[in-house]
Motif scaffolding. Structure first.
Motif, PDB file in Angstrom:
ATOM      1  N   THR A  79      34.380  47.229  18.904  1.00 45.56           N
ATOM      2  CA  THR A  79      33.093  47.227  18.214  1.00 45.56           C
ATOM      3  C   THR A  79      33.070  48.290  17.126  1.00 45.56           C
ATOM      4  OG1 THR A  79      31.988  46.456  20.204  1.00 45.56           O
ATOM      5  CG2 THR A  79      30.602  47.480  18.534  1.00 45.56           C
ATOM      6  N   ALA A  80      33.585  49.462  17.396  1.00 41.01           N
ATOM      7  CA  ALA A  80      33.611  50.535  16.398  1.00 41.01           C
ATOM      8  C   ALA A  80      34.439  50.135  15.192  1.00 41.01           C
ATOM      9  CB  ALA A  80      34.155  51.812  17.024  1.00 41.01           C
ATOM     10  N   LEU A  81      35.559  49.491  15.411  1.00 45.34           N
ATOM     11  CA  LEU A  81      36.406  49.059  14.295  1.00 45.34           C
ATOM     12  C   LEU A  81      35.722  47.976  13.472  1.00 45.34           C
ATOM     13  CD1 LEU A  81      39.926  48.922  15.963  1.00 45.34           C
ATOM     14  CD2 LEU A  81      39.157  50.540  14.228  1.00 45.34           C
ATOM     15  N   ALA A  82      35.028  47.067  14.141  1.00 44.64           N
ATOM     16  CA  ALA A  82      34.400  45.944  13.442  1.00 44.64           C
ATOM     17  C   ALA A  82      33.224  46.391  12.592  1.00 44.64           C
ATOM     18  CB  ALA A  82      33.943  44.895  14.454  1.00 44.64           C
ATOM     19  N   THR A  83      32.512  47.438  13.011  1.00 47.32           N
ATOM     20  CA  THR A  83      31.326  47.826  12.265  1.00 47.32           C
ATOM     21  C   THR A  83      31.610  48.818  11.146  1.00 47.32           C
ATOM     22  OG1 THR A  83      30.852  49.543  13.891  1.00 47.32           O
ATOM     23  CG2 THR A  83      29.774  47.432  14.207  1.00 47.32           C
ATOM     24  N   GLY A  84      32.689  49.562  11.205  1.00 45.56           N
ATOM     25  CA  GLY A  84      32.941  50.594  10.209  1.00 45.56           C
ATOM     26  C   GLY A  84      33.734  50.094   9.023  1.00 45.56           C
ATOM     27  N   LEU A  85      33.134  49.307   8.141  1.00 43.43           N
ATOM     28  CA  LEU A  85      33.849  48.767   6.990  1.00 43.43           C
ATOM     29  C   LEU A  85      33.957  49.758   5.844  1.00 43.43           C
ATOM     30  CD1 LEU A  85      32.379  45.153   6.901  1.00 43.43           C
ATOM     31  CD2 LEU A  85      34.566  45.896   7.821  1.00 43.43           C
ATOM     32  N   ALA A  86      33.047  50.710   5.786  1.00 37.07           N
ATOM     33  CA  ALA A  86      33.076  51.718   4.723  1.00 37.07           C
ATOM     34  C   ALA A  86      32.614  53.045   5.292  1.00 37.07           C
ATOM     35  CB  ALA A  86      32.176  51.299   3.568  1.00 37.07           C
ATOM     36  N   THR A  87      33.127  54.108   4.726  1.00 38.40           N
ATOM     37  CA  THR A  87      32.720  55.449   5.136  1.00 38.40           C
ATOM     38  C   THR A  87      32.546  56.295   3.885  1.00 38.40           C
ATOM     39  OG1 THR A  87      33.997  55.235   7.163  1.00 38.40           O
ATOM     40  CG2 THR A  87      33.328  57.443   6.544  1.00 38.40           C
ATOM     41  N   CYS A  88      31.441  57.029   3.846  1.00 36.55           N
ATOM     42  CA  CYS A  88      31.168  57.908   2.713  1.00 36.55           C
ATOM     43  C   CYS A  88      31.078  59.342   3.222  1.00 36.55           C
ATOM     44  CB  CYS A  88      29.838  57.546   2.057  1.00 36.55           C
ATOM     45  SG  CYS A  88      29.810  55.911   1.313  1.00 36.55           S
ATOM     46  N   ASP A  89      31.718  60.252   2.512  1.00 36.40           N
ATOM     47  CA  ASP A  89      31.568  61.674   2.786  1.00 36.40           C
ATOM     48  C   ASP A  89      30.360  62.120   1.972  1.00 36.40           C
ATOM     49  OD1 ASP A  89      31.923  64.304   3.513  1.00 36.40           O
ATOM     50  OD2 ASP A  89      33.576  64.658   2.120  1.00 36.40           O
ATOM     51  N   SER A  90      29.167  61.933   2.544  1.00 42.40           N
ATOM     52  CA  SER A  90      27.945  62.034   1.748  1.00 42.40           C
ATOM     53  C   SER A  90      27.101  63.274   2.001  1.00 42.40           C
ATOM     54  CB  SER A  90      27.096  60.789   1.981  1.00 42.40           C
ATOM     55  OG  SER A  90      26.957  60.544   3.362  1.00 42.40           O
ATOM     56  N   GLY A  91      27.449  64.092   2.980  1.00 41.98           N
ATOM     57  CA  GLY A  91      26.696  65.313   3.225  1.00 41.98           C
ATOM     58  C   GLY A  91      25.313  65.041   3.773  1.00 41.98           C
ATOM     59  N   PRO A  92      24.434  66.053   3.747  1.00 44.36           N
ATOM     60  CA  PRO A  92      23.089  65.915   4.309  1.00 44.36           C
ATOM     61  C   PRO A  92      22.233  64.908   3.541  1.00 44.36           C
ATOM     62  CG  PRO A  92      23.498  68.187   3.556  1.00 44.36           C
ATOM     63  CD  PRO A  92      24.703  67.384   3.237  1.00 44.36           C
ATOM     64  N   GLN A  93      21.405  64.166   4.270  1.00 46.11           N
ATOM     65  CA  GLN A  93      20.592  63.117   3.645  1.00 46.11           C
ATOM     66  C   GLN A  93      19.612  63.653   2.608  1.00 46.11           C
ATOM     67  OE1 GLN A  93      18.731  60.486   6.440  1.00 46.11           O
ATOM     68  NE2 GLN A  93      20.653  59.529   7.014  1.00 46.11           N
ATOM     69  N   GLU A  94      19.197  64.905   2.729  1.00 47.52           N
ATOM     70  CA  GLU A  94      18.249  65.425   1.734  1.00 47.52           C
ATOM     71  C   GLU A  94      18.876  65.577   0.350  1.00 47.52           C
ATOM     72  OE1 GLU A  94      19.648  68.702   4.503  1.00 47.52           O
ATOM     73  OE2 GLU A  94      18.502  66.888   4.826  1.00 47.52           O
ATOM     74  N   THR A  95      20.204  65.451   0.260  1.00 46.70           N
ATOM     75  CA  THR A  95      20.879  65.521  -1.044  1.00 46.70           C
ATOM     76  C   THR A  95      21.139  64.134  -1.633  1.00 46.70           C
ATOM     77  OG1 THR A  95      23.099  65.552  -0.065  1.00 46.70           O
ATOM     78  CG2 THR A  95      22.018  67.686  -0.381  1.00 46.70           C
ATOM     79  N   TRP A  96      20.781  63.097  -0.903  1.00 44.35           N
ATOM     80  CA  TRP A  96      21.022  61.718  -1.358  1.00 44.35           C
ATOM     81  C   TRP A  96      19.964  61.279  -2.360  1.00 44.35           C
ATOM     82  CZ3 TRP A  96      22.179  58.336   3.575  1.00 44.35           C
ATOM     83  CH2 TRP A  96      23.255  58.880   4.278  1.00 44.35           C
ATOM     84  N   GLN A  97      20.352  60.305  -3.194  1.00 45.76           N
ATOM     85  CA  GLN A  97      19.367  59.660  -4.064  1.00 45.76           C
ATOM     86  C   GLN A  97      18.542  58.687  -3.209  1.00 45.76           C
ATOM     87  OE1 GLN A  97      20.267  58.450  -8.037  1.00 45.76           O
ATOM     88  NE2 GLN A  97      22.359  59.245  -7.892  1.00 45.76           N
ATOM     89  N   PRO A  98      17.288  58.454  -3.594  1.00 46.08           N
ATOM     90  CA  PRO A  98      16.448  57.531  -2.813  1.00 46.08           C
ATOM     91  C   PRO A  98      16.983  56.098  -2.856  1.00 46.08           C
ATOM     92  CG  PRO A  98      15.151  58.799  -4.399  1.00 46.08           C
ATOM     93  CD  PRO A  98      16.587  59.070  -4.693  1.00 46.08           C
ATOM     94  N   GLN A  99      16.753  55.374  -1.758  1.00 46.65           N
ATOM     95  CA  GLN A  99      17.151  53.967  -1.712  1.00 46.65           C
ATOM     96  C   GLN A  99      16.465  53.169  -2.813  1.00 46.65           C
ATOM     97  OE1 GLN A  99      16.723  52.185   2.171  1.00 46.65           O
ATOM     98  NE2 GLN A  99      17.872  53.818   3.176  1.00 46.65           N
TER      99      GLN A  99
END
Length: 91
Positions: A18-38
């Motif tokens: 299940t873990a292999l099937a769901t993890g198609l992409a991974t981002c080294d994105s840091g804390p969510q407060e630094t993300w751009q809004p959806q």
């Protein structure tokens, strides 16, 4: 005792699959407060002619379900800081 070991091994195998099937992409994105809004990503995509159905977080990336400008169903990943497309691993 054997039955317990077999069930434990089977459970571990299913969890790994299940873990292999769901993890198609991974981002080294840091804390969510630094993300751009959806909403910013959604506007960027609708300006390109996409019909965004859903945006969710998966593997530290924004996962987008949409209909693209050609009318094709799309499941795409974007980096939440840069909003750049993220290549996916084939499962």
């Amino acid at each position: 005792m054997k039955r317990l070991l077999v069930l434990t091994a089977l459970g571990s195998l299913l969890s790994a699959t299940t873990a292999l099937a769901t993890g198609l992409a991974t981002c080294d994105s840091g804390p969510q407060e630094t993300w751009q809004p959806q909403a910013t990503l959604e506007k960027q995509l609708t300006d390109k002619g996409w019909q965004v159905r859903r945006i969710k977080i998966d593997g530290g990336c924004y996962e987008v379900y949409a209909i693209d400008e050609k009318g094709q169903k799309v499941e795409a990943y974007f980096h939440p800081k840069t909003l750049a497309p993220v290549p996916t691993k084939k499962s």
